[in-house]
Scaffold this motif. Sequence first.
Motif, PDB file in Angstrom:
ATOM      1  N   THR A  27     -17.573 -16.027   6.047  1.00 11.55           N
ATOM      2  CA  THR A  27     -18.652 -16.704   5.329  1.00 11.55           C
ATOM      3  C   THR A  27     -18.037 -17.312   4.080  1.00 11.55           C
ATOM      4  OG1 THR A  27     -20.348 -15.185   6.146  1.00 11.55           O
ATOM      5  CG2 THR A  27     -20.853 -16.413   4.134  1.00 11.55           C
ATOM      6  N   ILE A  28     -18.191 -18.624   3.942  1.00 12.09           N
ATOM      7  CA  ILE A  28     -17.586 -19.333   2.807  1.00 12.09           C
ATOM      8  C   ILE A  28     -18.647 -19.641   1.772  1.00 12.09           C
ATOM      9  CG2 ILE A  28     -16.116 -21.247   2.103  1.00 12.09           C
ATOM     10  CD1 ILE A  28     -15.457 -21.728   4.998  1.00 12.09           C
ATOM     11  N   VAL A  29     -18.388 -19.245   0.545  1.00 14.64           N
ATOM     12  CA  VAL A  29     -19.268 -19.580  -0.577  1.00 14.64           C
ATOM     13  C   VAL A  29     -18.586 -20.674  -1.383  1.00 14.64           C
ATOM     14  CG1 VAL A  29     -20.456 -18.723  -2.628  1.00 14.64           C
ATOM     15  CG2 VAL A  29     -20.177 -17.230  -0.629  1.00 14.64           C
ATOM     16  N   PHE A  30     -19.254 -21.814  -1.491  1.00 17.89           N
ATOM     17  CA  PHE A  30     -18.694 -22.976  -2.184  1.00 17.89           C
ATOM     18  C   PHE A  30     -19.238 -23.026  -3.610  1.00 17.89           C
ATOM     19  CE2 PHE A  30     -18.429 -24.039   2.283  1.00 17.89           C
ATOM     20  CZ  PHE A  30     -17.196 -24.687   2.406  1.00 17.89           C
ATOM     21  N   LEU A  31     -18.350 -22.861  -4.583  1.00 13.59           N
ATOM     22  CA  LEU A  31     -18.737 -22.869  -5.994  1.00 13.59           C
ATOM     23  C   LEU A  31     -18.641 -24.275  -6.568  1.00 13.59           C
ATOM     24  CD1 LEU A  31     -17.949 -19.844  -5.351  1.00 13.59           C
ATOM     25  CD2 LEU A  31     -17.384 -19.651  -7.774  1.00 13.59           C
ATOM     26  N   LYS A  32     -19.530 -24.588  -7.471  1.00 12.83           N
ATOM     27  CA  LYS A  32     -19.562 -25.894  -8.129  1.00 12.83           C
ATOM     28  C   LYS A  32     -18.506 -25.963  -9.239  1.00 12.83           C
ATOM     29  CE  LYS A  32     -22.861 -29.223  -7.857  1.00 12.83           C
ATOM     30  NZ  LYS A  32     -22.511 -30.657  -8.005  1.00 12.83           N
ATOM     31  N   GLY A  33     -17.913 -27.139  -9.389  1.00 10.68           N
ATOM     32  CA  GLY A  33     -17.025 -27.410 -10.511  1.00 10.68           C
ATOM     33  C   GLY A  33     -15.555 -27.396 -10.132  1.00 10.68           C
ATOM     34  N   CYS A  34     -14.820 -28.426 -10.576  1.00 12.65           N
ATOM     35  CA  CYS A  34     -13.375 -28.498 -10.351  1.00 12.65           C
ATOM     36  C   CYS A  34     -12.769 -29.366 -11.438  1.00 12.65           C
ATOM     37  CB  CYS A  34     -13.068 -29.083  -8.973  1.00 12.65           C
ATOM     38  SG  CYS A  34     -11.301 -29.081  -8.559  1.00 12.65           S
ATOM     39  N   SER A  35     -11.583 -28.979 -11.899  1.00 15.82           N
ATOM     40  CA  SER A  35     -10.925 -29.760 -12.951  1.00 15.82           C
ATOM     41  C   SER A  35     -10.036 -30.861 -12.376  1.00 15.82           C
ATOM     42  CB  SER A  35     -10.089 -28.845 -13.851  1.00 15.82           C
ATOM     43  OG  SER A  35      -9.091 -28.183 -13.095  1.00 15.82           O
ATOM     44  N   LEU A  36      -9.839 -30.863 -11.050  1.00 10.46           N
ATOM     45  CA  LEU A  36      -9.076 -31.929 -10.412  1.00 10.46           C
ATOM     46  C   LEU A  36     -10.019 -32.998  -9.867  1.00 10.46           C
ATOM     47  CD1 LEU A  36      -6.829 -29.762 -10.594  1.00 10.46           C
ATOM     48  CD2 LEU A  36      -6.024 -30.554  -8.378  1.00 10.46           C
ATOM     49  N   ARG A  37      -9.476 -34.188  -9.676  1.00 13.78           N
ATOM     50  CA  ARG A  37     -10.212 -35.271  -9.035  1.00 13.78           C
ATOM     51  C   ARG A  37      -9.293 -35.895  -7.985  1.00 13.78           C
ATOM     52  NH1 ARG A  37     -13.533 -32.859 -11.041  1.00 13.78           N
ATOM     53  NH2 ARG A  37     -15.270 -33.459 -12.387  1.00 13.78           N
ATOM     54  N   CYS A  38      -9.008 -35.140  -6.952  1.00 15.23           N
ATOM     55  CA  CYS A  38      -8.124 -35.626  -5.894  1.00 15.23           C
ATOM     56  C   CYS A  38      -8.773 -36.812  -5.194  1.00 15.23           C
ATOM     57  CB  CYS A  38      -7.834 -34.514  -4.895  1.00 15.23           C
ATOM     58  SG  CYS A  38      -7.091 -33.046  -5.635  1.00 15.23           S
ATOM     59  N   ARG A  39      -8.015 -37.857  -4.986  1.00 18.57           N
ATOM     60  CA  ARG A  39      -8.589 -39.073  -4.401  1.00 18.57           C
ATOM     61  C   ARG A  39      -9.187 -38.832  -3.024  1.00 18.57           C
ATOM     62  NH1 ARG A  39      -4.063 -43.806  -5.610  1.00 18.57           N
ATOM     63  NH2 ARG A  39      -3.877 -43.460  -7.873  1.00 18.57           N
ATOM     64  N   TRP A  40      -8.637 -37.883  -2.279  1.00 24.40           N
ATOM     65  CA  TRP A  40      -9.050 -37.636  -0.902  1.00 24.40           C
ATOM     66  C   TRP A  40     -10.056 -36.491  -0.766  1.00 24.40           C
ATOM     67  CZ3 TRP A  40      -4.324 -36.810  -3.101  1.00 24.40           C
ATOM     68  CH2 TRP A  40      -3.982 -35.478  -3.327  1.00 24.40           C
TER      69      TRP A  40
END
Length: 264
Positions: A27-40
Amino acid sequence: MDNYMQTQGRIFDIQRYSIHDGKGIRTIVFLKGCSLRCRWCCNPESQNYEIETMTVMGKPKTMGQDVTVEEVMKTVLKDRPYYKRTGGGLTLSGGEFLNQPEFALALLRAAKASGISTAVETTSRAQWSVIEPMLPYIDEYLMDIKHMNSAKHKEFTSQPNELMLENAKKISASGLTKLSIRVPVVPGFNDTNQEIRDIAAFTKSLPKVEKLHLLPYHKYGQGKYEGLNRPYLMGDVKSPTDEKMKELLKIATDNTGVHCQIGG
Protein backbone atom coordinates in the motif's frame (compact mmCIF):
# COMPACT_ATOMS: atom_id res chain seq x y z
CA MET A 1 2.10 10.31 26.63
CA ASP A 2 3.40 9.72 23.07
CA ASN A 3 0.29 10.23 20.96
CA TYR A 4 2.01 9.86 17.59
CA MET A 5 -1.05 8.22 16.00
CA GLN A 6 -2.70 11.67 15.95
CA THR A 7 0.18 13.24 14.01
CA GLN A 8 -1.25 15.01 10.99
CA GLY A 9 0.13 15.18 7.47
CA ARG A 10 -0.93 15.97 3.92
CA ILE A 11 -1.32 13.26 1.29
CA PHE A 12 -2.80 13.18 -2.21
CA ASP A 13 -3.41 9.46 -2.70
CA ILE A 14 -3.30 6.00 -1.15
CA GLN A 15 -2.77 3.21 -3.68
CA ARG A 16 -3.44 -0.39 -2.66
CA TYR A 17 -2.25 -3.64 -4.25
CA SER A 18 0.93 -2.20 -5.78
CA ILE A 19 3.71 -4.61 -6.78
CA HIS A 20 6.38 -2.18 -8.00
CA ASP A 21 7.41 -0.15 -4.98
CA GLY A 22 9.10 -2.59 -2.66
CA LYS A 23 8.82 -6.31 -2.00
CA GLY A 24 5.46 -8.06 -2.32
CA ILE A 25 2.00 -6.47 -2.43
CA ARG A 26 2.12 -2.98 -0.95
CA THR A 27 0.00 0.00 0.00
CA ILE A 28 1.58 3.25 -1.15
CA VAL A 29 0.90 6.50 0.68
CA PHE A 30 1.72 9.52 -1.48
CA LEU A 31 2.74 12.59 0.54
CA LYS A 32 2.38 16.13 -0.77
CA GLY A 33 5.40 18.36 -1.34
CA CYS A 34 8.80 18.06 -3.03
CA SER A 35 11.80 20.36 -3.25
CA LEU A 36 12.76 19.06 -6.72
CA ARG A 37 11.11 19.97 -10.01
CA CYS A 38 12.22 17.16 -12.29
CA ARG A 39 11.18 17.89 -15.86
CA TRP A 40 9.84 14.35 -16.32
CA CYS A 41 7.98 14.04 -12.99
CA CYS A 42 4.95 11.79 -13.49
CA ASN A 43 3.24 13.10 -10.35
CA PRO A 44 3.24 16.90 -10.79
CA GLU A 45 0.29 17.10 -8.38
CA SER A 46 2.75 15.96 -5.70
CA GLN A 47 5.20 18.83 -6.04
CA ASN A 48 3.39 21.66 -4.27
CA TYR A 49 2.53 21.15 -0.61
CA GLU A 50 -0.58 23.31 -1.07
CA ILE A 51 -3.91 21.61 -1.79
CA GLU A 52 -4.77 22.23 -5.44
CA THR A 53 -7.33 21.34 -8.08
CA MET A 54 -6.51 19.17 -11.10
CA THR A 55 -8.85 18.48 -13.99
CA VAL A 56 -9.23 14.70 -14.37
CA MET A 57 -11.41 13.26 -17.16
CA GLY A 58 -12.94 16.71 -17.62
CA LYS A 59 -13.89 17.12 -13.97
CA PRO A 60 -12.15 19.08 -11.18
CA LYS A 61 -10.49 16.91 -8.52
CA THR A 62 -9.01 18.10 -5.24
CA MET A 63 -5.40 17.00 -4.90
CA GLY A 64 -4.41 16.88 -1.27
CA GLN A 65 -6.06 16.16 2.07
CA ASP A 66 -4.99 16.41 5.68
CA VAL A 67 -5.11 13.12 7.57
CA THR A 68 -3.83 11.61 10.79
CA VAL A 69 -1.57 8.59 11.07
CA GLU A 70 -4.46 6.71 12.65
CA GLU A 71 -6.67 7.41 9.62
CA VAL A 72 -4.02 6.25 7.16
CA MET A 73 -3.34 3.07 9.14
CA LYS A 74 -7.01 2.06 8.94
CA THR A 75 -6.54 1.72 5.17
CA VAL A 76 -3.09 0.15 5.42
CA LEU A 77 -4.22 -2.52 7.87
CA LYS A 78 -7.02 -3.70 5.57
CA ASP A 79 -4.49 -5.58 3.47
CA ARG A 80 -2.45 -7.18 6.24
CA PRO A 81 -3.22 -10.74 4.90
CA TYR A 82 -1.66 -9.82 1.54
CA TYR A 83 1.43 -8.39 3.22
CA LYS A 84 1.93 -11.58 5.23
CA ARG A 85 1.58 -13.83 2.19
CA THR A 86 3.85 -11.81 -0.09
CA GLY A 87 6.29 -10.05 2.23
CA GLY A 88 4.71 -6.71 1.32
CA GLY A 89 3.76 -3.74 3.44
CA LEU A 90 3.60 0.05 3.53
CA THR A 91 5.53 2.28 1.11
CA LEU A 92 5.88 6.03 1.60
CA SER A 93 6.19 7.98 -1.65
CA GLY A 94 5.33 11.40 -2.97
CA GLY A 95 6.34 14.01 -3.60
CA GLU A 96 9.17 13.58 -1.18
CA PHE A 97 8.20 11.98 2.12
CA LEU A 98 11.16 13.62 3.87
CA ASN A 99 9.47 17.00 3.39
CA GLN A 100 6.97 15.96 6.10
CA PRO A 101 9.38 14.32 8.55
CA GLU A 102 7.22 14.26 11.69
CA PHE A 103 4.25 12.72 9.88
CA ALA A 104 6.46 10.28 7.96
CA LEU A 105 8.28 9.07 11.06
CA ALA A 106 4.98 8.56 12.87
CA LEU A 107 3.60 6.53 9.93
CA LEU A 108 6.71 4.35 9.85
CA ARG A 109 6.53 3.80 13.62
CA ALA A 110 2.85 2.85 13.39
CA ALA A 111 3.51 0.32 10.62
CA LYS A 112 6.38 -1.32 12.50
CA ALA A 113 4.30 -1.40 15.71
CA SER A 114 1.67 -3.32 13.72
CA GLY A 115 4.22 -5.80 12.38
CA ILE A 116 4.09 -4.38 8.85
CA SER A 117 7.24 -4.00 6.76
CA THR A 118 8.10 -0.56 5.42
CA ALA A 119 9.67 0.92 2.32
CA VAL A 120 10.31 4.47 1.12
CA GLU A 121 10.83 6.05 -2.30
CA THR A 122 13.00 9.12 -2.00
CA THR A 123 15.60 11.46 -3.42
CA SER A 124 17.07 11.84 0.09
CA ARG A 125 17.28 15.60 -0.29
CA ALA A 126 17.09 16.44 3.41
CA GLN A 127 19.43 17.08 6.28
CA TRP A 128 20.98 13.96 7.81
CA SER A 129 19.37 14.90 11.13
CA VAL A 130 15.98 14.33 9.43
CA ILE A 131 16.89 11.01 7.78
CA GLU A 132 18.85 9.29 10.54
CA PRO A 133 16.02 8.90 13.12
CA MET A 134 13.83 7.21 10.48
CA LEU A 135 16.29 4.51 9.40
CA PRO A 136 15.51 2.00 12.18
CA TYR A 137 11.88 2.02 11.00
CA ILE A 138 12.62 1.54 7.26
CA ASP A 139 13.13 -1.98 5.86
CA GLU A 140 13.65 -1.02 2.20
CA TYR A 141 15.17 2.31 1.20
CA LEU A 142 14.59 2.97 -2.52
CA MET A 143 16.72 5.96 -3.43
CA ASP A 144 16.83 7.86 -6.71
CA ILE A 145 20.21 8.78 -8.11
CA LYS A 146 19.59 10.69 -11.31
CA HIS A 147 22.98 12.02 -12.37
CA MET A 148 26.54 12.34 -11.05
CA ASN A 149 27.15 15.78 -12.56
CA SER A 150 25.72 18.36 -10.16
CA ALA A 151 25.31 21.14 -12.73
CA LYS A 152 23.34 18.93 -15.11
CA HIS A 153 21.34 17.55 -12.19
CA LYS A 154 20.35 21.09 -11.22
CA GLU A 155 19.52 22.03 -14.82
CA PHE A 156 16.98 19.21 -15.13
CA THR A 157 15.69 18.91 -11.54
CA SER A 158 16.15 22.46 -10.10
CA GLN A 159 18.57 21.28 -7.38
CA PRO A 160 22.23 20.20 -7.17
CA ASN A 161 23.05 16.64 -6.09
CA GLU A 162 25.81 16.90 -3.45
CA LEU A 163 23.52 16.53 -0.42
CA MET A 164 21.80 13.48 -1.89
CA LEU A 165 25.04 11.70 -2.77
CA GLU A 166 26.43 12.40 0.69
CA ASN A 167 23.29 10.97 2.26
CA ALA A 168 23.53 7.86 0.07
CA LYS A 169 26.98 7.19 1.54
CA LYS A 170 25.72 7.65 5.09
CA ILE A 171 22.59 5.53 4.60
CA SER A 172 24.62 2.71 3.07
CA ALA A 173 27.26 2.89 5.81
CA SER A 174 24.63 2.84 8.58
CA GLY A 175 23.62 -0.75 7.90
CA LEU A 176 20.17 0.07 9.32
CA THR A 177 18.16 -0.46 6.12
CA LYS A 178 18.35 -2.28 2.79
CA LEU A 179 19.39 0.36 0.25
CA SER A 180 18.53 0.05 -3.44
CA ILE A 181 19.48 2.65 -6.05
CA ARG A 182 16.96 3.65 -8.70
CA VAL A 183 17.87 5.51 -11.87
CA PRO A 184 15.16 7.09 -14.01
CA VAL A 185 16.64 6.71 -17.50
CA VAL A 186 15.73 9.90 -19.31
CA PRO A 187 16.80 10.50 -22.95
CA GLY A 188 18.81 13.70 -23.29
CA PHE A 189 19.55 13.75 -19.56
CA ASN A 190 21.32 10.59 -18.42
CA ASP A 191 20.93 7.86 -21.06
CA THR A 192 24.50 7.77 -22.40
CA ASN A 193 26.74 4.81 -21.62
CA GLN A 194 29.15 7.03 -19.70
CA GLU A 195 26.45 8.62 -17.55
CA ILE A 196 25.11 5.21 -16.50
CA ARG A 197 28.68 3.96 -16.00
CA ASP A 198 29.33 6.88 -13.64
CA ILE A 199 26.22 6.13 -11.56
CA ALA A 200 27.16 2.44 -11.50
CA ALA A 201 30.67 3.29 -10.29
CA PHE A 202 29.25 5.44 -7.50
CA THR A 203 26.91 2.61 -6.54
CA LYS A 204 29.84 0.22 -6.39
CA SER A 205 31.67 2.63 -4.05
CA LEU A 206 28.89 2.42 -1.45
CA PRO A 207 29.50 -0.04 1.41
CA LYS A 208 26.31 -2.02 0.83
CA VAL A 209 23.63 -1.82 -1.85
CA GLU A 210 20.96 -4.46 -2.48
CA LYS A 211 20.03 -3.64 -6.08
CA LEU A 212 20.24 -1.08 -8.86
CA HIS A 213 17.05 -0.45 -10.87
CA LEU A 214 17.00 1.27 -14.27
CA LEU A 215 13.56 2.83 -14.76
CA PRO A 216 12.80 3.83 -18.37
CA TYR A 217 11.28 7.28 -18.87
CA HIS A 218 7.61 7.33 -19.85
CA LYS A 219 4.98 9.98 -20.60
CA TYR A 220 2.21 8.62 -18.35
CA GLY A 221 2.03 11.84 -16.36
CA GLN A 222 1.71 14.24 -19.31
CA GLY A 223 -2.07 14.60 -19.03
CA LYS A 224 -1.71 15.68 -15.40
CA TYR A 225 0.22 18.77 -16.47
CA GLU A 226 -2.66 19.74 -18.74
CA GLY A 227 -5.05 19.13 -15.83
CA LEU A 228 -2.97 21.52 -13.68
CA ASN A 229 -2.59 24.10 -16.48
CA ARG A 230 1.17 23.64 -16.40
CA PRO A 231 3.53 23.11 -19.34
CA TYR A 232 5.00 19.65 -19.94
CA LEU A 233 8.71 20.36 -20.32
CA MET A 234 9.74 17.07 -21.92
CA GLY A 235 8.14 17.91 -25.27
CA ASP A 236 8.14 14.94 -27.64
CA VAL A 237 10.97 13.02 -25.96
CA LYS A 238 10.34 9.31 -26.50
CA SER A 239 10.87 6.46 -24.08
CA PRO A 240 14.19 4.62 -24.45
CA THR A 241 13.97 1.51 -26.62
CA ASP A 242 14.21 -2.00 -25.17
CA GLU A 243 17.54 -2.40 -26.95
CA LYS A 244 18.90 0.77 -25.35
CA MET A 245 17.74 -0.32 -21.90
CA LYS A 246 19.41 -3.73 -22.32
CA GLU A 247 22.62 -2.01 -23.38
CA LEU A 248 22.55 0.24 -20.30
CA LEU A 249 21.66 -2.71 -18.09
CA LYS A 250 24.81 -4.54 -19.21
CA ILE A 251 26.91 -1.44 -18.44
CA ALA A 252 25.32 -1.13 -15.00
CA THR A 253 25.84 -4.82 -14.27
CA ASP A 254 29.46 -4.77 -15.42
CA ASN A 255 30.30 -1.74 -13.27
CA THR A 256 28.43 -2.27 -9.97
CA GLY A 257 28.91 -5.80 -8.72
CA VAL A 258 25.29 -5.78 -7.44
CA HIS A 259 22.08 -7.15 -8.90
CA CYS A 260 20.80 -4.80 -11.64
CA GLN A 261 17.42 -4.88 -13.34
CA ILE A 262 15.14 -2.92 -15.63
CA GLY A 263 12.05 -1.64 -13.80
CA GLY A 264 10.88 -2.65 -10.35
